[in-house]
Design an enzyme around this catalytic site. Structure first.
Site, PDB file in Angstrom:
ATOM      1  N   ASP A 296       0.818  -1.222   0.000  1.00 23.71           N
ATOM      2  CA  ASP A 296       0.000   0.000   0.000  1.00 23.71           C
ATOM      3  C   ASP A 296       0.846   1.264   0.000  1.00 23.71           C
ATOM      4  O   ASP A 296       0.311   2.370  -0.041  1.00 23.71           O
ATOM      5  CB  ASP A 296      -0.946   0.012   1.213  1.00 23.71           C
ATOM      6  CG  ASP A 296      -0.206  -0.081   2.534  1.00 23.71           C
ATOM      7  OD1 ASP A 296       0.898  -0.678   2.548  1.00 23.71           O
ATOM      8  OD2 ASP A 296      -0.713   0.446   3.544  1.00 23.71           O
ATOM      9  N   ASP A 332       7.621  12.573   9.273  1.00 29.38           N
ATOM     10  CA  ASP A 332       7.533  11.123   9.449  1.00 29.38           C
ATOM     11  C   ASP A 332       8.762  10.435   8.845  1.00 29.38           C
ATOM     12  O   ASP A 332       9.122  10.685   7.687  1.00 29.38           O
ATOM     13  CB  ASP A 332       6.263  10.652   8.726  1.00 29.38           C
ATOM     14  CG  ASP A 332       5.950   9.194   8.960  1.00 29.38           C
ATOM     15  OD1 ASP A 332       5.392   8.882  10.031  1.00 29.38           O
ATOM     16  OD2 ASP A 332       6.273   8.375   8.074  1.00 29.38           O
ATOM     17  N   GLU A 361      10.740  12.626  13.393  1.00 29.49           N
ATOM     18  CA  GLU A 361      10.246  11.360  13.946  1.00 29.49           C
ATOM     19  C   GLU A 361      11.134  10.230  13.440  1.00 29.49           C
ATOM     20  O   GLU A 361      10.749   9.462  12.573  1.00 29.49           O
ATOM     21  CB  GLU A 361       8.787  11.121  13.534  1.00 29.49           C
ATOM     22  CG  GLU A 361       8.159   9.920  14.228  1.00 29.49           C
ATOM     23  CD  GLU A 361       7.986   8.677  13.347  1.00 29.49           C
ATOM     24  OE1 GLU A 361       7.464   7.684  13.848  1.00 29.49           O
ATOM     25  OE2 GLU A 361       8.365   8.705  12.147  1.00 29.49           O
TER      26      GLU A 361
END
Lengths: 614, 614
Positions: A296, A332, A361
């Site tokens: 995905d 991210d 992060e």
């Protein structure tokens, strides 16, 4: 070749020999030290030079000797952006002459010729060619205060609505008061962009999602657009801007999650196939961590020939949201994208918008995390999430809060995240969450929690041995009962108020650990540079048992004299105690309170303070 | 901007961010480490690049991972002069592909497309624009072996003759056999130049010398010339050259003392008054340390307008003596002359004569001493002279033998000098001298003594509280009875033979201290990098009393297994002991011996070694 005799060495602070700037915030002093000396016994003089990067003139601050050929001075940056600093020094003939003259006079020597020599030297002044300046200058990146002191709350807008109904920005607006009441000043949202359908994940990260499953917000891009689009179920750009404005009124900034990856349905995949790696069979390379496959997610192929266009586009994602009022970004997994790209993007963005903050992060290897901080990230996630024992905490926070690390790496402490439900929180119940909250909020000037899972002490993992949440909001909507009586809401509100009221907790520089003769009790103080605020925190690290012990307070470090009593005021419970000397008794029962957060009040009132004493 | 994804950080060794070269000797390996990593999970590859400074081609050595993103490789410089080294790295797509393929195959996945991808990658090779090289390269200064391992003896030629007669170079020739018999390989002479008459000092540094007083050899320059002249009472240049040649036959190099200062009678004073500071009354500024005055010494005025000519002349002093066979110089008080001058002179001299060694006689503040070493001095005097207690010795030698200091500073340990009779030697008698000799010779790969004062344990200070010798040879002739039965001659000879036979003692890199439960006993080992030689020295630091104690040997560091007995062979006494495990008993009586110098022999013979066992 130069005849200049003075040497300037070992200037601090500096990061990697000056390759990267040091980090400070507006109004936070930069204390510069240097070794300065000359041959022989002549005296030297030195000044600190500093300037905002676009200023022409250097400001000067005379440096003071610390002994052993070390000198220091400080300056206080008042503007956002980069400053330069360096040291200039010379042999001070006049001061040398004065010192020697005094010695000769004291010995009763004839100093007539010396007095003539002094006149010569005075007339001569400082000769340009004996002055040395350390080159190249060092740099400091000056951010706004929130870079140093910030309190984060993360929530999934999808779960902010009525039970079973997909939440919207309007629902988040309604939740703002709750967040503000706990004292948070950053509200961070997982990606708000359209979510792909292809290979969408069902609850608990299972394959085979149905059309009604909301999917992972990190599978970015679908019919509604990509990284500049808004997921239709959350609302419109106008709704988002209203949320930003409403939050602002409550002293909260909205932080966006920037995750540079695409679902197979992202417009980039059609419009820029050259930004993805094509496999020999013509398909696009999905994310892998062999043998695991993440069909995905399509990662960008950063080694593409068209990398410049790709970088420009990714930078424009930031500038797009900046244009719509966002100034705080949580990035991210930055460690899976090229370091030079981050260095370039952050510098480019901050050149126009020096008030923008980037939180890295990166939960990865230590040198990689540090590199990201060096090249520009304002704050960074840390290993705090997995540091539970006294020894681990002391070791790690000593490293983080001392140079060189403290000069470039600003920790942001998270006891949990949507990806991480640490074992400690799985087995320790509410007391575990409470003590981790106090640790995060007092060890780190910046910290954050993922709520409401945190304040409700959600503790079920997806399966035994997993550190992922069961029924994670990453893949489904959740309903949270915010007014549960066992919520940590009030404790959090109190701790965050203590943080706001005590400057010592707004910086990591003054951290110091104090011995306690019980491995389950940890004690540390934070003191402001000017010594006006000193907070001593003592935490029971065992969520199951009452512990007692004797603390051995390093009195000088908290500005207390050993001969006089002093008051410790527990800002959590309101209780006040009179202590004297280094050794004091501590007892903490986790069923009642996880910790003491003592404000140390040096001055205890005596009869001398009584109005009629004199 | 670059798309290259790999990072190279924190290369070691390096001195002051690469501003100065690291020091090694020919044949001594340079082990280079670096942090190398890329974003994501791709594998990286890196090579060490190195070359002699004038070579065009880089040599390559593949680097090996040490874990935690650290890599290492080594090279062995084979030529004198400077070498450059750096690190080059890239993302290794092929290795990454191989690793991932193996994981997929192990999981039974379909890898047909992956195999095609591998073919692509193989064909592609390493793309130039993904390779990073750390810039600028770092440097290592490669000296001959004597820079690292040398044994010095200092004597005053003036005292080498018959009693009451001024000694000559011919007398020193006659003394060479004595020096060689003790195992010294450098014979260092105080200045051999003409001595001034004006303000000449009488014995014991008193004013008012008569014509028959020899004066201080450091009051350089008189009728017979200056720094390129020879004091007529010592002989001629031809005599000096014969001394150099005869010493060479015995394995001894003659080291000269270069002291850049002038007596008032130096030819420079007439020929170059511009090199001295003129006082307002027209006189020349003599040396001062207010309120003390040294009218017999004129220091150079290094801030003169004509500093370039002065530097050139001083450089030519070295090249003059080099032309007459000298390759080792002890430089007097280099810390009272400009740092940039030394950097320039040493670089200039070594460009032509890379085999020349410079010993820095700077007893001054630590940063000044280190700076001189960084900018080129081959070896340096140290504070060893005043370090007597166990704690002092451990602290100081830990600092000296670990990076960064060990990378640029080569200690040369002197228990005494003509200027310094330390209190420890004044009160400890022969045992004190013996133990200081063993410490110097085993802690330092290079050490030296000022004799015969040292081996005869001369201990009288000029006055109580002084650390200067009474009746110092600096100001008068002395007669020494070399064959006295209490001379340390034999001990010195034995210790120096042990040094020659044990490579572990020829380097400071392998030094390690071991705990002993008695503050008067110090224990340390030196082990070669390849582990083939390991010497354990234990010294009784108390010259007055017998001491016993238990040593706690760090067995792994000397290559011994805790489960097997090993032999320690005292190279001083010849005795051999069988030890097992870390804890062993020590007793040392200073009236018999100051120390054990154990060679550790790991392999102890057992019945398995008996010819007929099998």
């Amino acid at each position: 070749m130069t005849k200049a005799r003075v040497v300037i060495e070992n200037i601090t602070p500096q990061v990697d020999c000056g390759r990267f700037p040091v980090k400070r915030t507006v109004g936070e002093p930069v204390t510069v030290e240097a070794d300065v000396f000359a041959d022989g016994h002549d005296m030297v003089a030195c000044v600190l030079l500093y300037r905002a990067q676009d200023a022409e003139e250097w400001q000067r601050a005379p440096m003071t000797s610390m002994g052993n050929d070390r000198w220091y001075a400080r300056f206080v940056p008042r503007e956002l952006g980069q400053y330069e600093y360096t040291v200039s020094a010379w042999v001070d003939h006049l001061a040398t002459w004065r010192r020697d003259l005094a010695k000769k006079e004291a010995a009763g020597q004839d100093v007539r010729v010396d007095l003539l020599r002094g006149k010569q030297l005075e007339k001569q002044g400082i000769d340009e060619d004996i002055v040395v300046r350390y080159e190249p200058p060092l740099r400091v990146e000056v951010d706004r205060e929130k870079a140093r002191f910030s309190t984060w709350y993360e929530l999934f807008p999808r779960s902010a609505g009525k039970p079973g109904v997909h939440g919207t920005f309007a629902d988040v607006e309604a939740r703002l008061q709750y967040v503000a009441s706990m004292g948070f000043d950053v509200l961070y949202l997982p990606p708000i962009h359209p979510i792909g359908f292809t290979e969408r994940k069902a609850p608990n990260n299972k394959p085979g999602a149905g059309r009604s499953d909301p999917g992972s917000p990190w599978a970015i891009g679908g019919e509604g657009g990509g990284h500049k689009g808004i997921h239709p179920q959350l609302g419109t750009l106008a709704d988002f801007k209203r949320l930003v404005a409403r939050a602002h009124e409550l002293g909260i900034e909205i932080a966006l999650d920037i995750a540079f990856q695409s679902s197979p349905d992202h417009p980039y995949v059609r419009e820029h196939p050259e930004w993805f790696l094509k496999r020999p069979d013509g398909t696009i390379q999905y994310a892998e961590n062999p043998p695991k496959k993440y069909q995905d997610i399509y990662p960008f192929h950063f080694e593409t020939q068209e990398w410049r266009e790709l970088w420009e586009e990714l930078k424009s994602v930031f500038t797009f949201w900046i244009a719509h009022g966002v100034r705080v970004f949580r990035v991210d997994n930055p460690h899976t994208k090229p370091f030079p790209m981050w260095q370039w993007i952050i510098a480019e963005v901050k050149r126009e918008h020096p008030d923008v903050l980037f939180l890295s992060e990166a939960f990865t290897r230590p040198k990689v995390m540090y590199r990201l901080a060096k090249l520009g990230f304002t704050q960074s996630y840390t290993y705090f999430t997995w540091r539970n024992t006294k020894r681990e905490l002391i070791e790690y926070f000593t490293e983080l809060t001392k140079p060189p690390v403290s000069d470039f790496f600003r920790p942001n402490l998270w006891p949990n995240t949507p990806d991480i439900l640490p074992e400690f929180l799985q087995f320790g119940g509410r007391p575990a969450a409470a003590l981790r909250l106090v640790l995060a909020a007092t060890l780190g000037a910046s910290y954050g929690i993922y709520g409401p899972a945190f304040e409700l002490a959600e503790s079920k993992p997806r399966e035994p041995g997993s550190e992922e949440y069961l029924d994670s909001e990453k893949y489904q909507l959740r309903t949270w009962q915010l007014d549960r009586s066992d919520s940590l809401h009030e404790l959090i509100a109190r701790v965050n108020r203590i943080r706001r009221e005590n400057p010592a907790l707004q910086n990591n520089r003054g951290l110091r650990f104090h011995p306690v003769d019980n491995e389950s009790l940890i004690a540390y103080s934070k003191t402001t540079e000017d010594g006006t605020d000193s907070v001593l925190t003592i935490v029971n690290l065992d969520p199951h048992n009452r512990h007692t012990g004797w603390i051995e307070l390093e009195l000088a470090s908290v500005g207390v004299e050993s001969t006089k009593p002093f008051q410790v005021h527990d800002l959590l419970s309101g209780a006040r105690f009179l202590w004297q000397g280094a050794r004091n008794f501590i007892a903490l029962d986790p069923t009642y309170t996880p910790a003491h957060i003592f404000r140390i009040r040096r001055r205890v009132r005596t009869e001398h303070d009584f109005d009629y004493f004199m």
